[in-house]
Scaffold this active site. Structure first.
Site, PDB file in Angstrom:
ATOM      1  N   HIS A  87      42.573  44.427  34.534  1.00  0.00           N
ATOM      2  CA  HIS A  87      42.463  44.360  35.989  1.00  0.00           C
ATOM      3  C   HIS A  87      40.990  44.327  36.369  1.00  0.00           C
ATOM      4  CE1 HIS A  87      46.667  46.377  36.582  1.00  0.00           C
ATOM      5  NE2 HIS A  87      46.723  45.160  36.102  1.00  0.00           N
ATOM      6  N   ASP A 146      47.742  38.259  35.532  1.00  0.00           N
ATOM      7  CA  ASP A 146      46.454  37.771  36.060  1.00  0.00           C
ATOM      8  C   ASP A 146      46.553  37.340  37.522  1.00  0.00           C
ATOM      9  OD1 ASP A 146      45.299  37.935  33.384  1.00  0.00           O
ATOM     10  OD2 ASP A 146      46.389  36.090  32.948  1.00  0.00           O
ATOM     11  N   SER A 165      44.792  37.430  50.045  1.00  0.00           N
ATOM     12  CA  SER A 165      43.454  37.730  49.548  1.00  0.00           C
ATOM     13  C   SER A 165      42.614  36.458  49.577  1.00  0.00           C
ATOM     14  CB  SER A 165      43.528  38.277  48.123  1.00  0.00           C
ATOM     15  OG  SER A 165      42.243  38.373  47.550  1.00  0.00           O
ATOM     16  N   VAL A 175      40.767  38.662  31.370  1.00  0.00           N
ATOM     17  CA  VAL A 175      39.905  39.847  31.404  1.00  0.00           C
ATOM     18  C   VAL A 175      39.880  40.529  30.042  1.00  0.00           C
ATOM     19  CG1 VAL A 175      39.568  42.117  32.475  1.00  0.00           C
ATOM     20  CG2 VAL A 175      40.376  40.187  33.853  1.00  0.00           C
ATOM     21  N   LYS A 188      46.338  41.816  40.712  1.00  0.00           N
ATOM     22  CA  LYS A 188      46.947  43.095  41.100  1.00  0.00           C
ATOM     23  C   LYS A 188      45.905  44.197  41.278  1.00  0.00           C
ATOM     24  CE  LYS A 188      49.589  42.914  37.449  1.00  0.00           C
ATOM     25  NZ  LYS A 188      49.287  41.525  37.014  1.00  0.00           N
TER      26      LYS A 188
END
EC number: 6.3.4.4
Length: 458
Positions: free
Chosen positions: A46, A18, A440, A326, A21
């Site tokens: 993802h 998590d 990020s 997810v 990626k």
């Protein structure tokens, strides 16, 4: 004139999965012509955000969102054909071309309904017996890998030969139904809606599994391939490849917090074995790590915080970071960044560089704590131990770093980050000894700070 061989990058998670990626793989595919999944199954999730639109992928490589990029599912992946086509259909409804760009290794072991039934029944039996659950997704990943290692798995290539498939399926069902009924007591279990069509009196039924498999076989045949051959040929012709890891290093079956791990090797070295290329084809290893730590399911977590109490740093990470799985929807446990853990990941992966994700989640926290080591049985250590029991006894040694109030959301220039955010990142570099290549600052593809492009680095 002979073509220049391509440059290849491996992306791996450095924590418990998590880490973000999917976004980085999607971003990097601007420089790649092929993206490869090499381990795991549809237990991995993802999430990509492109122009504000969110897409969740579980099996298909994240490169599918880039037009023209070829996607490969390597031999190290355990494949649920049902889930693959569910994902394909969802993407096609969104206007994404998939079937002509996806290749699936004929050597992939298949996940079939009895694998999921075994997974669910084992976790239920552990719970009933008072043993802590492993925290599996219940999707049959572990049992499918067991069949592979025991050399009895049905593989994608078996779908081409119906009679052979039927014979092997009967043998597997005889074994696994015996375990379900006589060892795990499956007649007393209530299986979920997804498994009910295949199960009667606690046993998985041959006809239901076989008929569905043969339907999938016809759909899958155009995508079946010798992925090893295709990847080596693409590399020789100058294509850049991206190898997309699933889960994270601390979930690796050998190097993770065993037994609270997944059933495959998540480390960079498996990119070669799980796709059929030589290790010399892996040129740059990019480790993805959150600016804090999260974990789903059971197992030790040295820097874990109280993430359910409103107003605490852990609660801030959980809510601002939207920390839910997810694949499972389960809440993720949250904690401070663990640099001693990252040093272990750097060691077993041979990291070339780091990408720090979710830096923006830490916006607004007055103080950040950075774990630089542990106290274990009265001794100070600076590297995560190997055993889960030892890790559970570790007491974190923290350094305090001031937080920041200015927003980092959407920042794409390192020098425009708040001074304390830069200080935090630089301290992570110092403690781990791994340079930061990328940062990020939101889930969006374009909100990325680039310090070193893995495809250009030498």
């Amino acid at each position: 004139m002979k073509a220049t061989k391509g440059r290849n990058v491996v992306v791996v998670g450095t924590q418990w999965g998590d880490e973000g990626k999917g976004k980085l793989v999607d971003w990097l595919t601007e420089s790649a012509q092929g993206v490869v999944r090499f381990q795991g199954g549809h237990n991995a999730g993802h999430t990509l955000v492109i122009n504000g639109v969110k897409t969740a992928l579980h099996l298909i490589p994240s490169g599918i969102m880039r037009p023209g990029v070829k996607c490969y599912i390597g031999n190290g992946v355990v494949l649920s054909a049902a889930k693959l086509f569910e994902e394909i259909e969802g993407l096609e409804k969104a206007g994404v071309q998939v079937r002509d760009r996806l290749r699936v290794s004929e050597a992939c072991p298949l996940i079939l309904p009895f694998h999921s039934a075994l997974d669910v029944a084992r976790e239920a039996a552990r719970e009933q017996g008072g043993t802590e659950k492993i925290g599996t997704t219940g999707r049959g990943i572990g049992p499918a890998y067991e069949d592979k290692i025991a050399r009895r798995a049905l593989r994608v290539q078996d779908l081409k030969y119906p009679e052979r498939f039927a014979t092997k399926l009967r043998e597997l069902l005889a074994l696994h139904n015996h375990i379900l009924v006589n060892v795990l007591g499956s007649k007393n279990f209530t299986f979920g809606d997804a498994l009910k069509p295949y199960i009667k009196d606690g046993e998985v039924q041959f006809d239901a599994v076989y008929e569905e498999a043969m339907r999938h076989a016809e759909l899958l045949k155009p995508m079946m391939a010798d992925v090893s051959r295709e990847l080596n040929a693409a590399h020789a012709e100058g294509a850049n490849l991206l190898f997309e890891g699933a889960q994270g290093t601390l979930l690796d079956v050998d190097h993770g917090t065993y037994p609270y791990v997944t059933s495959s090797n998540c480390v960079a070295g498996n990119a070669a074995a799980g796709s059929g290329v030589g290790p010399g084809m892996l040129h740059y290893i990019l480790g993805i790590t959150k600016a804090y730590c999260t974990r789903v399911g059971g197992g030790p977590f040295p820097t874990e915080l109280d993430w359910e109490k409103e107003g605490t740093p852990g609660w801030h990470m959980s809510t601002v970071g939207a920390e839910k799985g997810v694949t499972t929807g389960r809440s993720r446990r949250c904690g401070w960044f663990d640099a001693a853990l990252l040093k272990r990941s750097a060691q077993v992966n041979g990291l070339s560089g780091l990408c720090i994700t979710k830096l923006d989640v830490l916006d607004g926290l007055q103080e950040l704590l950075l774990c630089v080591g542990y106290e274990l049985d009265g001794e100070k250590i600076d590297l995560l131990p190997m055993g889960a029991d030892e890790i559970a006894r570790c007491k974190p040694i923290y350094e305090s770093i001031p937080g920041w109030t200015d927003s980092t959301v959407g920042v794409t220039d390192y020098d425009k980050l708040p001074a304390n955010a830069r200080r935090y990142l630089e301290r992570i570099e110092e403690v781990t000894g791994v340079p930061i290549a990328m940062v990020s600052t939101s889930p969006d593809r374009d909100h990325t700070i680039l310090m070193q492009n893995p495809y250009a680095a030498q």
